[in-house]
Design an enzyme around this catalytic site. Structure first.
Site, short mmCIF file in Angstrom:
data_model
loop_
_atom_site.label_atom_id
_atom_site.label_comp_id
_atom_site.label_asym_id
_atom_site.label_seq_id
_atom_site.Cartn_x
_atom_site.Cartn_y
_atom_site.Cartn_z
N LYS A 1 -3.39 9.50 -4.39
CA LYS A 1 -2.15 8.71 -4.47
C LYS A 1 -1.69 8.54 -5.93
CE LYS A 1 -4.35 5.73 -1.90
NZ LYS A 1 -4.82 4.65 -1.04
N ASP B 1 -9.93 1.27 3.10
CA ASP B 1 -8.95 0.46 3.85
C ASP B 1 -8.92 0.80 5.35
OD1 ASP B 1 -7.87 2.93 3.21
OD2 ASP B 1 -5.92 2.18 2.55
C1 GLC Z 1 -5.75 8.10 0.45
C2 GLC Z 1 -7.19 7.76 0.07
C3 GLC Z 1 -7.92 7.17 1.25
C4 GLC Z 1 -7.13 5.99 1.83
C5 GLC Z 1 -5.72 6.43 2.16
C6 GLC Z 1 -4.87 5.29 2.69
O1 GLC Z 1 -5.77 9.12 1.36
O2 GLC Z 1 -7.85 8.91 -0.40
O3 GLC Z 1 -9.21 6.75 0.90
O4 GLC Z 1 -7.77 5.52 2.97
O5 GLC Z 1 -5.10 6.97 1.01
O6 GLC Z 1 -4.73 4.27 1.75
#
Ligand code: GLC
Length: 471
Positions: free
Chosen positions: A173, A209
């Site tokens: 991200k 998360d």
């Molecule tokens: C990205 C992260 C992952 C997280 C997701 C949603 O894919 O790598 O760990 O769960 O974003 O926030």
């Protein structure tokens, strides 16, 4: 009245003629049922590869063990701090879990800014910032003298060998702080807290998360064995049989696996469905060459895909009178929230036009029709491929248990899922079509990841007490 009818007629005529061409143009982004089925099988195979000892190293879907072994029993209790870093906001929460039937979980929270220079700076700056915010929060809560257990929702791929150790595999991200990849984030945070020296914290658990979301929903619904996030990023976790997880000792029971499905396709296996626009946003991203699946689905990227398509359609003379404005050239102007607004059924075309004009895109009403069609195609593709991934997950759980029919609940969170007018419906329909033997209930999680981290911390505390009694 007559004027309004004429106007409507004019738009319909225009729509038919233009849309046929646009329809043809967007064809490569519309998937048949067979393509989606094929995608689901490919994803299932990749999950198997991620779980296997000999295949894990080359698998794109890493299937990370989380060391969360059970969903909450509903008997957890205590006073906890939860840190939530990596979603759309950095938040700190105080979560009190009681046996009160009416309101078992009470939460107070605060959002803290995380400026770009911090998330793109050095790791120590980032963790100093987290420790400063935690100090501020504890001060305000009047608990600086207490050593409360802390659950840390850290929404990035982490390699874990226990609940309270998490080595960051790679940033995803918007994050890119130096010196954190390959390091244990618990150690980094503890170091930053010790450096301040004015309070103590006991970091008990690091939680993705998705896992937090699953746990939160699991507190209310024992059948919740899957968590999914569709927000800035996208990812899913689920309860896997321990005997299938080669990288963790033991064969009895289950463990939650963080799939990190955003990386699906990073070996080039999605090239047949990716388009030139996907490649273009990848090239301009913070992390080129990775997160292929995520870049076709999540909120951080959908607006950019739309912008790329609009630029191309303008070059071809379909839009904006063939003029590529400076605004359209600006990366990030087309935020995903505008996609949600433009696609809202309640919005008349003139209002779509007003949004485009607000964005600095001088559009005609024909332009608005085309832009709306582009947005719809991009978000439908995202919802469908995300649904194919989810179908693979629930169908795998069904197969694991040798069932003809599985009833399962999926905890869901994320701004795109919550705010987009059609995403959730298309996503759920795709899961239904592709996994007909699974009866899936989708449960929206409110404040999911923070609360979930507290629940996992509660489970961790109980485990620690048991271990202490045994030794
Ligand atoms: C990205 C992260 C992952 C997280 C997701 C949603 O894919 O790598 O760990 O769960 O974003 O926030």
């Amino acid at each position: 009245m007559i004027a309004a009818q004429l106007l409507a007629y004019y738009f319909t005529e225009l729509k038919d003629d233009q849309l046929k061409k646009i329809d043809k143009y967007l064809f490569s982004m519309r998937f048949s049922d067979d393509t989606l089925k094929d995608l689901m099988s490919r994803f299932k195979r990749e999950m198997e590869a991620g779980l296997g000892r000999d295949t894990n190293a080359t698998a794109t879907v890493k299937m990370l063990p989380t060391f969360v072994r059970s969903i909450p029993q509903g008997s957890e209790k205590g006073d906890f701090i939860a840190l939530d870093l990596g979603g759309s906001n950095f938040r700190i929460l105080r979560v009190k879990v009681t046996q009160d039937k009416k309101q078992p979980v009470q939460m107070e929270s605060q959002v803290y800014e995380t400026p770009d220079d911090i998330i793109h700076g050095s790791g120590s700056q980032l963790f100093d910032h987290v420790a400063d915010c935690l100090g501020d929060f504890m001060e305000k809560q009047n608990i600086k003298d207490k050593k409360l257990p802390v659950g840390f929702t850290f929404s990035f791929p982490c390699a874990q060998t226990k609940l309270d150790e998490a080595v960051l595999v790679t940033w995803t991200k918007k994050f890119k702080a130096s010196g954190v990849e390959g390091a244990d984030v618990v150690k980094l945070l503890n170091k930053a807290i010790q450096k301040r020296g004015d309070y103590e914290a006991d970091i008990m658990a690091v939680v993705n998360d998705t896992v937090g979301t699953m746990m939160t929903c699991g507190f209310d619904d024992q059948r919740c064995e899957v968590g999914i996030i569709i927000g800035t990023g996208t990812n899913a976790c689920y309860m896997e049989e321990l005997r299938h997880i080669d990288l963790v000792e033991g064969d009895e029971g289950r463990m939650c696996i963080n799939t990190e499905w955003g990386a699906f396709g990073d070996d080039g296996s999605l090239e047949d469905i990716r388009t030139e626009f996907d490649r273009e946003i990848d090239r301009g991203s913070l992390n080129p060459g990775v997160c292929s699946f995520e870049k076709m689905i999540s909120g951080m990227y959908l607006g950019e895909i739309v912008r790329q398509i609009l630029i191309d359609l303008t070059k071809r003379g379909f839009l904006f009178r063939g003029q590529i404005s400076e605004t359209l050239k600006t990366r990030g102007i087309f935020e995903t929230k505008f996609l949600s607004q433009i696609e809202s059924d309640r919005l008349a075309l003139l209002q779509v036009r007003a949004i485009l004009q607000q964005l600095g895109l001088d559009s005609t009403c024909d332009d608005s029709i085309i832009v709306k069609e582009v947005c719809g195609t991009v978000s439908r593709r995202a919802a469908q491929i995300c649904g194919a991934g989810m179908a693979a997950v629930v169908d795998k759980i069904r197969e694991n248990r040798g069932l003809d029919h599985l009833e399962v609940t999926v905890g869901v969170d994320g701004t795109l899922y919550k705010l987009h007018p059609h995403f959730s419906r298309i996503f759920q329909q795709t899961v239904k079509d592709l996994a007909p033997k699974c009866d899936v209930t989708f449960l929206l999680s409110e404040d999911g990841s923070g609360k979930g981290a507290a629940l996992i911390t509660a489970v961790g505390c109980r485990q620690r007490e048991l271990d202490a009694q045994q030794h």
